[in-house]
Design a protein around this motif. Structure first.
Motif, mmCIF file in Angstrom:
data_model
loop_
_atom_site.group_PDB
_atom_site.id
_atom_site.type_symbol
_atom_site.label_atom_id
_atom_site.label_comp_id
_atom_site.label_asym_id
_atom_site.label_seq_id
_atom_site.Cartn_x
_atom_site.Cartn_y
_atom_site.Cartn_z
ATOM 1 N N ARG A 112 0.848 -1.187 0.000
ATOM 2 C CA ARG A 112 0.000 0.000 0.000
ATOM 3 C C ARG A 112 0.888 1.244 0.000
ATOM 4 N N LEU A 167 -7.597 -8.676 -2.378
ATOM 5 C CA LEU A 167 -7.611 -7.809 -1.206
ATOM 6 C C LEU A 167 -8.780 -8.161 -0.294
ATOM 7 N N ASP A 200 -9.002 -4.038 3.814
ATOM 8 C CA ASP A 200 -7.830 -3.340 3.293
ATOM 9 C C ASP A 200 -8.171 -2.329 2.208
ATOM 10 N N ARG A 201 -9.354 -2.418 1.652
ATOM 11 C CA ARG A 201 -9.724 -1.517 0.568
ATOM 12 C C ARG A 201 -10.067 -0.125 1.117
ATOM 13 N N TRP A 217 -18.054 4.331 -1.534
ATOM 14 C CA TRP A 217 -17.417 3.130 -2.053
ATOM 15 C C TRP A 217 -17.409 3.183 -3.572
ATOM 16 N N ASP A 238 -19.504 -6.597 -4.116
ATOM 17 C CA ASP A 238 -18.560 -7.713 -4.237
ATOM 18 C C ASP A 238 -19.335 -9.004 -4.437
ATOM 19 N N GLN A 262 -18.329 -2.603 -2.494
ATOM 20 C CA GLN A 262 -16.913 -2.889 -2.677
ATOM 21 C C GLN A 262 -16.075 -1.620 -2.473
ATOM 22 N N GLY A 263 -15.048 -1.720 -1.667
ATOM 23 C CA GLY A 263 -14.104 -0.622 -1.513
ATOM 24 C C GLY A 263 -13.149 -0.566 -2.689
ATOM 25 N N ASN A 287 -9.353 0.158 -4.686
ATOM 26 C CA ASN A 287 -7.905 -0.028 -4.502
ATOM 27 C C ASN A 287 -7.149 1.268 -4.798
ATOM 28 N N GLY A 343 -12.361 1.369 -8.342
ATOM 29 C CA GLY A 343 -12.199 -0.074 -8.353
ATOM 30 C C GLY A 343 -10.972 -0.527 -9.122
ATOM 31 N N ASP A 344 -10.764 -1.858 -9.117
ATOM 32 C CA ASP A 344 -9.558 -2.431 -9.728
ATOM 33 C C ASP A 344 -9.468 -2.112 -11.214
#
Length: 827
Positions: A649, A692, A696-697, A715, A727, A733-734, A736, A766-767
């Motif tokens: 991170r 993850l 942690d997000r 979020w 998710d 979903q958090g 990254n 998001g990712d």
């Protein structure tokens, strides 16, 4: 034949009245009359000289009431048996005048046989029985008393009174009213005889109305438009709602002079060194002849711009310690080659700073402008270096608990080294950052110069601040709702500058137990060590019918090293155990009337190492006025460190604070930028790429990220539809990636109050999403902060407005509160 000696008191009167010439025409006329008396007395001195050398055989003193006859004869050297000398008598008359006991002295000398008879006529000063005022409202009696003391007007009840002091009293009172905008206030000083040689004084004041400025014009300006010249006059403005609130519309000659100097500076910055900005002509503007109609004052400022000059050569003279090349390098090339005063002034300041930072405390740097033909002017910088000083003794005053070495280790100059003014300023800033020893704002350091040793001793002055914060009771915050709390924390444990804290908090959403100990200077070296033990339980809602629970227990060990002035590098090891539960009510089929509880729980261990670089030059943690902060960190979890959490991170933070207005209403601007990125690494035992954990997000929301939004309520959303991205278990979903930008405009009110206008922008991505400025969530509003030392942080009352609300969707309404209360800082 009778001969009269000189009337010497007129000499003293002439000096006093000359000082009062500007008080009015009547005073000037009186001065002229007394001056005539003095001049007419000069030939009499020659006649009295005929009797010089004879013995005084008789004397008579007339007009005395309080003074003793023997004292008068002694003071004037006119006792029987002494030799008559008119010049000596004249000198002694002046001396008697300075004792402020008499208003007038007249000495006559006439022959008597072979000797001289002296006749002395005294007019004693009346005693001031009382001094009263009538009509005071906008100005209080204490204000007049302070002004009397400042101007040294000698008016004391029960003591002799000089009529000239009443003239000065009238002038002082008028000046006070003019300074507050009451230009037409009248002052009438009345005297009443209450007994023989006793006076009562009554000052009758008619304040009138405060005269405000109705218009400001200029006459003779060609280079600049009137609007630009008016902008230079910060304290002299046309009356309107805003200027009335800021008290800039009242005519005050002192502030007008300050503003006119700024107009001169504007011209000089453009090469007009000979500009003449005259005294404004005033004219009363009144809409009607009605005596009660509002009056406004029109100012017309005469300007003679003069010619525009080019800059020729800049030369240095008198310098020995610093070379010409070093000193000349501070001057920038002026735009257009004009003789710009700001270029010269900034260069002079830098030269002075060079000398102040190399021990030449009493150095002098003066410019001389030398005119040439064709409107070209050279600048000769005359340097007088004088002696170089070193630092003698350094002592501290007011540190009754804090040990000297705790303060001394923050200094950037030490005994024996060459005095450095810049290092002293930085030392004071470092001491102020400690916060448990507060420097004296008005006089933070005393300097004692020892010229014979070429040394300067320093005494740093301050007071102990409250170092221990003890709290019991309850409160309300956005995160915890209503909660009970007990905590104790000291920032200066046993006077060694160490921090020890124990806190227990229980509330609606969280329960926290925390113990920490931090040593900022380990083994008296610029290295730090800290340890923290914590037990945290969190329980809050996400979307409707969703719940999030988390238990976290662990410890953090930190080692850091400070270097340069404001920089440090630290390494932290964290080991913690997590237990997490997420639950939600779902309908398995759309036709079902009952919901099914779906839970997702896991437990894992996190072991991570964080390297952090920090630069922080802010002058205060709680109420900064200037400075900047750079904070960059990399956290590595898992791998050879163990645990079930594998990620890298990176976080970057930049904050900048600077004053915007330092005069009148002080304002401060602040900006904050946070960027975060987290990425998992490695594979699981069955060969799959690691992902993850939810914890942690990045999730945003709350008064430390974006005010108005609930804690962790921002979020990842679809950038087009705005819908929440869930998710695999149906939970928000958090991201990254994190991007946060905050703007603040602080208005510093008297005492511990600040009003803060703010705008916050943040989002998580998001990712498969990139950083996107177009989809930042935004709020704006206003905040009242009250700095309460007991809490160790300001109280915050926050009103927010959602700048871009999303359309409410079933099951995921935005969690936004327009009003919030919190304790702490924003960033």
């Amino acid at each position: 034949m009778k001969l009269i000696s000189v009337l010497s008191t007129s000499d003293r009167r002439r000096a006093d009245l000359a000082a009062l010439r500007h008080r009015g025409v009547a005073v000037a006329v009186l001065a002229a009359v007394l001056l005539t008396l003095f001049l007419s007395a000069t030939p009499v001195l020659g006649q009295a000289q005929v009797l010089a050398g004879r013995k005084i055989v008789a004397s008579e003193v007339r007009g005395i009431r309080e003074l003793a006859e023997e004292s008068v004869l002694y003071y004037l050297k006119c006792e029987v048996g002494q030799t008559w000398d008119p010049r000596v008598v004249n000198r002694e008359i002046k001396d008697l005048w300075t004792r402020e006991l008499v208003d007038d002295v007249r000495v006559q000398a006439e022959p008597q046989g072979e000797g001289v008879k002296v006749i002395i006529t005294i007019t004693e000063r009346p005693t001031l029985v009382s001094l009263d005022y009538q009509g005071l409202d906008k100005i209080k009696r204490n204000d007049i008393g302070d002004a009397i003391d400042k101007e040294q007007v000698k008016l004391y009840e029960g003591l002799p009174l000089s009529v000239g002091e009443l003239v000065r009293l009238e002038s002082v009172i008028k000046s006070l009213y003019e300074g507050r905008g009451y230009r037409f206030a009248s002052v009438d000083v009345q005297t009443e005889k209450v007994a023989e040689n006793e006076l009562r004084v009554l000052v009758v004041v008619d304040e009138g109305n405060k005269v405000k400025i109705g218009r400001v014009d200029f006459d003779g300006n060609e280079l600049f438009e009137p609007s630009k010249l008016r902008r230079q006059m910060e304290k002299t403005k046309k009356s309107n709602l805003l200027t009335r609130i800021r008290k800039r519309d009242v005519y005050n000659p002192a502030t007008v002079d300050e503003d006119l100097e700024k107009v001169r500076d504007l011209y000089r910055r453009y090469g007009y060194k000979d500009v003449v900005v005259g005294t404004p002509e005033t004219e009363v503007m009144q809409k009607s002849n009605n005596a009660d109609a509002k009056r406004r004052l029109k100012l017309v400022v005469p300007i003679d711009e003069g010619p525009r000059w080019k800059l020729g050569d800049i030369k240095i003279e008198g310098n020995e310690f610093l070379a010409d090349e070093i000193l000349l390098s501070v001057f920038e090339e002026p735009k257009g080659g004009w003789l710009r005063s700001d270029v010269i002034d900034e260069g002079l300041e830098k030269i002075q700073e060079y000398y102040q930072n190399t021990g030449y405390i009493f150095s002098r740097v003066e410019p001389e402008v030398i005119e040439r033909d064709d409107l070209i002017a050279d600048v000769l910088i005359k340097v007088e270096e004088n002696d170089q000083f070193r630092v003698g003794r350094i002592e501290f005053d007011g540190n009754s608990r804090t040990r000297d070495k705790v303060l001394r280790r923050e200094l950037r100059l030490h005994e024996g080294m060459v005095f450095n003014a810049g290092a002293l300023r930085n030392s004071l800033l470092k001491i102020n950052q400690l916060e448990y020893y507060q420097l004296n704002e008005d006089d933070p350091v005393g300097l004692d110069y020892r010229a014979e040793d070429q040394e300067v001793d320093l005494v740093i002055k301050g007071d102990e601040a409250e170092r221990t914060e003890l709290q019991f009771g309850g409160g309300y915050s956005e995160l915890d709702g209503f909660f009970g709390q007990a905590s104790i924390r000291t920032r200066n444990f046993m006077g060694r500058g160490e921090t020890l804290g124990v806190s227990l908090q229980t509330g609606r959403f969280r329960e926290i137990f925390d113990v920490s100990y931090f040593v900022p200077w380990l083994f008296d070296k610029p290295q730090s060590f800290g340890v923290q033990l914590f037990d945290r339980d969190t329980d809050f809602d996400l979307l409707s019918n969703q719940r999030f629970l988390q238990k976290e227990r662990g410890a953090v060990i930190t080692y850091g090293r400070s270097f340069r002035l404001f920089e440090s590098l630290s390494f932290s090891y964290t080991n913690s155990d997590f237990e997490s539960l997420q639950s939600a009510l779902f309908r398995l089929n759309i036709d079902d009337t009952d919901s099914t509880l779906v839970e997702q729980s896991f437990a894992f261990n996190k072991s991570s190492l964080t390297a952090q670089y920090r630069y922080d030059s802010h002058d205060s943690r709680l109420a900064p006025t200037r400075g900047r902060r750079i904070n960059a960190s990399i956290e590595y979890a898992g791998g050879p460190l163990g645990g079930q959490d594998f990620f890298i991170r990176g976080l970057f933070n930049f904050a900048y604070t600077r004053p915007l207005l330092n005069k009148g209403l002080r304002t401060i601007g602040r900006v904050n930028l946070n960027v975060g990125y987290i990425e998992p690494f490695g594979t699981t035992d069955d060969g799959r790429d690691r992902e993850l954990f939810f914890l942690d997000r990045f999730l945003a929301g709350g008064d430390n990220t974006i005010r108005g939004y609930a804690f962790r309520s921002i979020w990842v959303r679809d950038p087009i539809t705005g819908r929440t991205i869930l998710d695999e278990n149906g939970f928000p979903q958090g991201g990254n990636k994190l991007l946060q930008i905050n703007f603040e405009h602080h208005f510093v009110i008297n005492g511990p109050f600040r009003v803060v206008a703010f705008a916050d922008f943040v989002n998580v991505y998001g990712d498969d999403q990139d950083f996107d400025l177009d989809h930042l969530r935004g709020t704006a509003g206003i905040e009242l902060r009250i700095n309460v030392p007991l809490f160790g942080a300001p109280l915050r009352f926050i009103w927010s407005n959602n700048l871009d609300p999303l359309s409410n969707m079933i099951g995921e309404q935005e969690r936004f509160d327009s009003f919030d209360f919190s304790i702490g800082t924003s960033f």
